[in-house]
Design an enzyme around this catalytic site. Structure first.
Site, short mmCIF file in Angstrom:
data_model
loop_
_atom_site.label_atom_id
_atom_site.label_comp_id
_atom_site.label_asym_id
_atom_site.label_seq_id
_atom_site.Cartn_x
_atom_site.Cartn_y
_atom_site.Cartn_z
CE LYS A 53 -3.92 -2.21 2.22
NZ LYS A 53 -4.53 -2.66 3.48
CD GLN A 97 -4.12 -4.45 6.49
OE1 GLN A 97 -4.04 -3.47 5.74
NE2 GLN A 97 -4.66 -5.59 6.10
CG ASP A 120 -10.39 -0.10 4.73
OD1 ASP A 120 -10.10 -0.63 3.63
OD2 ASP A 120 -9.70 -0.22 5.75
N1 GUN Z 1 -7.69 -6.79 5.96
C1 GUN Z 1 -8.06 -7.56 4.91
N2 GUN Z 1 -8.65 -6.82 3.96
C2 GUN Z 1 -8.67 -5.56 4.41
C3 GUN Z 1 -9.12 -4.33 3.88
O1 GUN Z 1 -9.68 -4.25 2.78
N3 GUN Z 1 -8.94 -3.24 4.65
C4 GUN Z 1 -8.35 -3.29 5.88
N4 GUN Z 1 -8.24 -2.17 6.58
N5 GUN Z 1 -7.90 -4.41 6.41
C5 GUN Z 1 -8.06 -5.53 5.67
#
Ligand code: GUN
Length: 291
Positions: A53, A97, A120
């Site tokens: 990311k 996350q 998100d």
């Molecule tokens: N963990 C697995 N997929 C995601 C996601 O799309 N966003 C976040 N913040 N954590 C995750």
């Protein structure tokens, strides 16, 4: 193999290029989009995601802010960090996350993020806005899947769609997006009876169960479009939720794993960050990045 391969890797690369173009134009006006990513603990998969990311955020020309906290961080400390990011005008998007360590209340943490910065799309206000057809932040993996579906099929109107999986991250928002595009949507899950027959009626099949090769070839309607959201680590490497070898003999089109939905998720995170930045500055939503 008879199915068309839906190349998410190439689509995501094109999307990132468009985002980089928008970002460059914004920077000329003195605005640099900023994305803050918060990682609590040492989960190896999460560390990989957070690293890519950050890398892709910088490659697109945006500012990337990374915050790593130890596993035993008190929840209050994480909430204080989120509050600081909420107030920071150089931060347009905040991503915490998941999963979080067990002592933390995931819902409380997510709902502490200012909804406008919730790239998100997990905040309860964004979930409600999506469900009621209002402008919102849309979860990245479903948004990316929708882009691939529209690109391949054009209109989804009137098509029969089955989503396997009812998670807040993928299944439920995916169903909302398909419904908004006027598909006829069924959400299936572990208690669904006669899942193979249900799937055989689907023009669009989205698999988001997290079990390797769960969906068999004879569950697929001939000519259907299959979106495989699964990323399962097995002894044979990364595999999806769909038995690709068998399904690709029957489907009209299918996403591979890897190289399908996966690359779309981070590209859509960047898209959401750009959208959040535009909205924070009173600019119109950048074209083609929101549903
Ligand atoms: N963990 C697995 N997929 C995601 C996601 O799309 N966003 C976040 N913040 N954590 C995750």
């Amino acid at each position: 193999m008879t199915a068309t391969l839906i190349d998410g890797k190439a689509f995501a690369a094109g999307l990132r290029e468009r985002i980089a173009g928008h970002t460059a134009a914004m920077k000329e006006r003195g605005i640099t989009p900023g994305l803050a990513v918060v990682l609590v603990g040492e989960d190896p998969a999460s560390q990989v995601y957070v690293r890519s990311k950050g890398k892709q955020t910088r490659e697109t020309g945006m500012n990337s802010f990374e915050h790593r906290l130890p596993t035993d961080t008190p929840e209050a400390e994480l909430l204080a960090l989120i509050e600081q990011l909420n107030e920071d005008p150089s931060v347009n998007g905040i991503l915490v996350q998941l999963p979080l360590p067990g002592h933390m209340d995931e819902a409380a943490v997510i709902n502490a993020i200012r909804p406008e910065k919730d790239v998100d799309g997990f905040h309860i206000l964004n979930v409600g806005r999506l469900a009621t057809g209002q402008k919102s932040m849309v979860p990245c993996t479903p948004l990316g899947s929708l882009m691939l579906l529209r690109d391949h099929l054009g209109s989804l109107s009137g098509k029969s769609a089955v989503v396997i999986g009812r998670s807040n991250i993928v299944g439920k928002p995916m169903a909302q997006l398909l419904l908004r595009d006027s598909a006829t949507v069924t959400i299936a899950h572990s208690r669904t009876q006669n899942l193979p027959d249900l799937c055989r009626g689907a023009d669009i099949l989205v698999a988001a169960v997290g079990r390797p090769h769960f969906v068999k070839g004879d569950w697929i309607k001939p000519g259907a479009t299959v979106i495989d959201v699964g990323i399962n680590r097995t002894d044979d490497g990364l595999v999806g939720d769909v038995d690709f070898a068998a399904a690709s003999q029957v489907a009209g089109a299918i996403t591979p794993v890897p190289g399908g939905v996966g690359p779309m998720t981070i590209a859509c995170l960047l898209a959401n960050t750009l959208t959040a930045t535009a909205r924070a500055n009173g600019l119109p939503d950048p074209e083609g990045l929101t549903p």
